[in-house]
Structure formats: structure tokens, C-alpha cells
Scaffold this motif. Structure first.
Motif, short mmCIF file in Angstrom:
data_model
loop_
_atom_site.label_atom_id
_atom_site.label_comp_id
_atom_site.label_asym_id
_atom_site.label_seq_id
_atom_site.Cartn_x
_atom_site.Cartn_y
_atom_site.Cartn_z
N ALA A 1 68.44 -28.09 95.23
CA ALA A 1 68.26 -29.49 94.86
C ALA A 1 67.04 -29.66 93.97
O ALA A 1 67.05 -30.43 93.00
CB ALA A 1 68.14 -30.35 96.11
N TRP A 2 65.96 -28.93 94.30
CA TRP A 2 64.76 -29.01 93.46
C TRP A 2 65.05 -28.48 92.06
O TRP A 2 64.64 -29.10 91.07
CB TRP A 2 63.61 -28.21 94.09
N LEU A 3 65.74 -27.36 91.98
CA LEU A 3 66.08 -26.80 90.67
C LEU A 3 66.93 -27.77 89.86
O LEU A 3 66.71 -27.94 88.65
CB LEU A 3 66.82 -25.47 90.86
N GLU A 4 67.88 -28.41 90.52
CA GLU A 4 68.73 -29.37 89.81
C GLU A 4 67.90 -30.55 89.32
O GLU A 4 68.07 -31.00 88.18
CB GLU A 4 69.84 -29.86 90.73
N ASP A 5 66.97 -31.04 90.16
CA ASP A 5 66.12 -32.16 89.75
C ASP A 5 65.26 -31.81 88.55
O ASP A 5 64.89 -32.68 87.76
CB ASP A 5 65.22 -32.58 90.92
N MET A 6 64.91 -30.52 88.45
CA MET A 6 64.06 -30.06 87.35
C MET A 6 64.87 -29.57 86.15
O MET A 6 64.31 -29.04 85.19
CB MET A 6 63.15 -28.92 87.84
N PHE A 7 66.20 -29.74 86.21
CA PHE A 7 67.09 -29.31 85.14
C PHE A 7 66.95 -27.81 84.86
O PHE A 7 66.98 -27.36 83.71
CB PHE A 7 66.84 -30.12 83.85
N LEU A 8 66.82 -27.04 85.94
CA LEU A 8 66.70 -25.59 85.84
C LEU A 8 67.97 -24.93 86.34
O LEU A 8 68.65 -25.47 87.23
CB LEU A 8 65.50 -25.10 86.66
N PRO A 9 68.33 -23.76 85.81
CA PRO A 9 69.54 -23.07 86.26
C PRO A 9 69.42 -22.64 87.71
O PRO A 9 68.32 -22.41 88.21
CB PRO A 9 69.66 -21.88 85.31
N PRO A 10 70.54 -22.46 88.41
CA PRO A 10 70.50 -22.22 89.85
C PRO A 10 70.15 -20.80 90.27
O PRO A 10 69.64 -20.60 91.38
CB PRO A 10 71.91 -22.58 90.31
N GLU A 11 70.41 -19.79 89.44
CA GLU A 11 70.29 -18.41 89.89
C GLU A 11 69.12 -17.65 89.26
O GLU A 11 68.39 -16.94 89.95
CB GLU A 11 71.60 -17.64 89.61
N MET A 12 68.95 -17.76 87.96
CA MET A 12 67.90 -17.02 87.24
C MET A 12 67.15 -17.99 86.33
O MET A 12 67.77 -18.85 85.70
CB MET A 12 68.51 -15.90 86.38
N ILE A 13 65.82 -17.83 86.29
CA ILE A 13 65.03 -18.65 85.38
C ILE A 13 64.00 -17.77 84.67
O ILE A 13 63.67 -16.68 85.14
CB ILE A 13 64.32 -19.81 86.09
#
Length: 311
Positions: free
Chosen positions: A65-77
Motif C-alpha cells: 500500500a505504501w509503494l502504491e501511494d508513492m507510485f512505486l513498482p511493487p517488486e523491484m525499485i
């Protein structure tokens, strides 16, 4: 000397100063003045890592949920990787040295070429400060041919607890991808073998140059340290790996590279409160380049406030 004019950083080769090197079209250096101290933040590139590393102890759904809120991909960044050059008086200080050559992490390892692009001769560096000895902080000094270009009297400042730790490192509380512990151990051992005679060990706090003080915090590694700059009423802290982007909203989340995650969370909370109270500038290894900003706090919730770029 003022790093807003990069030419002042060169002692030997003024012909290419200010000109982007190696045909790069990405921003990779940013200058800040702290009173009479000049600071240049340099991007070593980015590290592609699993998102689990941001908070391995957290409910995956909460992390997602945090990654989605930050518009970041779910698996690798891509984790940013920054180093800093500091000029105080007659000393030129490199704080951390980037990853160096690592085929498994090909987007990083740019420090040496970007120092050159900024007109900074390796031979002009009088001191190196290591926040800690993970491979993305020391590898740049292990690139073939680099040691021969450094001053023979180069001083490398690192906490005694850090050098001692890597003689027999403990990874029991970390949560790293396969192969990372072995790579970290091997790189630290190689570094100690090659540079041991140039190490300048300190216990808790050491003034490297006028207004440049390195202080051991522990937590991330036993000898992890931060570098604090002060001059003319201005202040800046280079926090190394004490602070990550996710750590402002969630300072208690455990990063997978932390050797003592509980202590690392305490260090992070204390540091963020200090920075919020002082209003001083913050730069950190893995905040988005150029990572220059301040810390705001409301109750127990911290917020990173990036500076507006100064052109």
C-alpha cells in the motif's frame, strides 16, 4: 572556493570544467554552500533491489500500500546512491565512494567518472570519510587503477567499531537477497587489506576538518556514522544509511541491510527529531538525487521536504 563554479574543484585539468562528461544527459551533481564549506552531492547511479528490502518486517500488504501511494513498482525499485565531496579550508573530503564495478548492479558505480566530469582530480582528495563499509560505500576505491591515482598520504576515516565488525561480521538480523552477505564480506575484507595502512580510526566522534565532524551512530552497522557540517550559522548532515525514503513516515520499519534493526530504528528516530528541530539541511545516501532537503514533523509523523533546486 565555491562549488557553484565547479572549476574551483580542479587542481590539474581546467580544460573540461563544467562540461558534462562521458556524453551523459542526466543530472549527476549538485552544489550547496554551508557557510565557508562547499558541498557537492554526486550521484553514483542507482541500485535495483527488491522492494521487500525497504521493510522486511512489515506486513506485505501494508508495504504494498505504501509503494502504491508513492507510485512505486511493487517488486523491484531503483534505490538512489549518492556520495558527497566537501571542501573545508585546504582539505578536499570524499564522503563515501560509491559501488565501484559490480556486474550484478550495472546502474551504479559512476562516482569516479562523475568526479572527473565535475573537474575533480582524484589526486586532490586529502581525506575520505566512510559512513560504513557496505560495498556501495567503498567499492569506488577498489576499481582498478584508482588507488594509484590517490595521494599516498590519503587519510581514510572510519569508526573503529566498523573495521572491527568486518573482521567477523554478523548477518543474523539482516534480510538480504542471496549472495549479498558474501559480496559484502568479500568487499570489506578486500578494502581492509588494500587500505589498512591509511585508515584513521576513531571511537565516537572526530573532527576531520574545520566544521566537518563525523560521529558514530551504530544501528545500520556497528560503526555506522553520520557527517555533520557547520559554518557561519549554516548546518548540513550527511546521514549515510540512517535514513531512507520510507523511514520518514515509517521510522520503525526495518531495512533488510540493517545489522541491528531495532537500534537502527532508534537512531533514525532520534536523528529525524534533531533535524526537524534544527531545520538544518539533510543529505542521505539513498534519498532521491540530489537528496538535499529538510525534515518536518507533526506529532510522530516525519516528512521530507526537498529543497527547490538552486540554478
Amino acid at each position: 572556493m565555491n562549488l557553484h563554479n565547479a572549476s574551483h574543484m580542479s587542481l590539474d585539468n581546467p580544460s573540461h570544467l563544467g562540461r558534462p562528461g562521458h556524453d551523459e544527459l542526466v543530472p549527476s551533481r549538485y552544489a550547496v554552500g554551508i557557510g565557508e564549506i562547499d558541498v557537492l552531492v554526486i550521484s553514483d547511479g542507482v541500485l535495483s533491489l527488491p522492494t521487500k528490502m525497504l521493510a522486511h518486517d512489515t506486513d506485505p500488504a501494508v508495504r504494498a500500500a505504501w509503494l502504491e501511494d508513492m507510485f512505486l513498482p511493487p517488486e523491484m525499485i531503483d534505490w538512489p546512491l549518492n556520495v558527497v565531496v566537501v571542501r573545508s579550508g585546504e582539505q578536499t573530503i570524499l564522503v563515501d565512494a560509491g559501488l565501484g564495478v559490480n556486474p550484478n548492479l550495472p546502474k551504479a558505480g559512476r562516482t569516479v567518472q562523475r568526479l572527473e566530469a565535475a573537474g575533480i582530480d582524484l589526486g586532490s582528495v586529502t581525506d575520505v570519510v566512510l559512513t560504513h563499509m557496505h560495498m556501495d560505500h567503498i567499492g569506488g576505491l577498489l576499481i582498478d587503477g584508482v588507488k594509484e591515482r590517490l595521494r599516498p598520504d590519503l587519510r581514510i576515516h572510519v569508526a573503529a567499531a566498523e573495521a572491527e565488525f568486518w573482521a567477523l561480521p554478523d548477518f543474523s538480523q539482516t534480510s538480504m537477497p542471496e549472495g549479498f552477505p558474501d559480496a559484502l564480506r568479500a568487499t570489506a575484507n578486500q578494502f581492509l587489506n588494500e587500505y589498512r595502512s591509511q585508515l584513521r580510526l576513531f571511537e565516537e566522534k572526530h573532527e576531520v576538518a574545520p566544521g566537518v565532524v563525523v560521529t558514530r551512530t551504530g544501528g545500520h552497522t556497528p560503526g555506522h556514522s553520520v557527517v555533520r557540517l557547520a559554518s557561519g550559522g549554516d548546518r548540513l548532515t550527511f546521514a549515510g544509511d540512517a535514513v531512507f525514503t520510507v523511514g520518514f513516515e515509517n521510522p520503525d520499519w526495518h531495512n533488510g541491510f540493517e545489522h541491528d534493526p531495532e537500534e537502527a530504528a532508534r537512531v533514525r528516530g532520534r536523528l529525524l527529531r534533531e533535524l526537524a528541530a534544527s531545520g538544518e539541511l539533510l543529505v542521505a545516501t539513498h534519498l532521491p538525487f540530489p537528496s538535499v532537503g529538510r525534515v518536518a514533523v507533526t506529532g510522530d509523523v516525519f516528512r521530507w521536504v526537498p529543497v527547490t533546486w538552486d540554478y
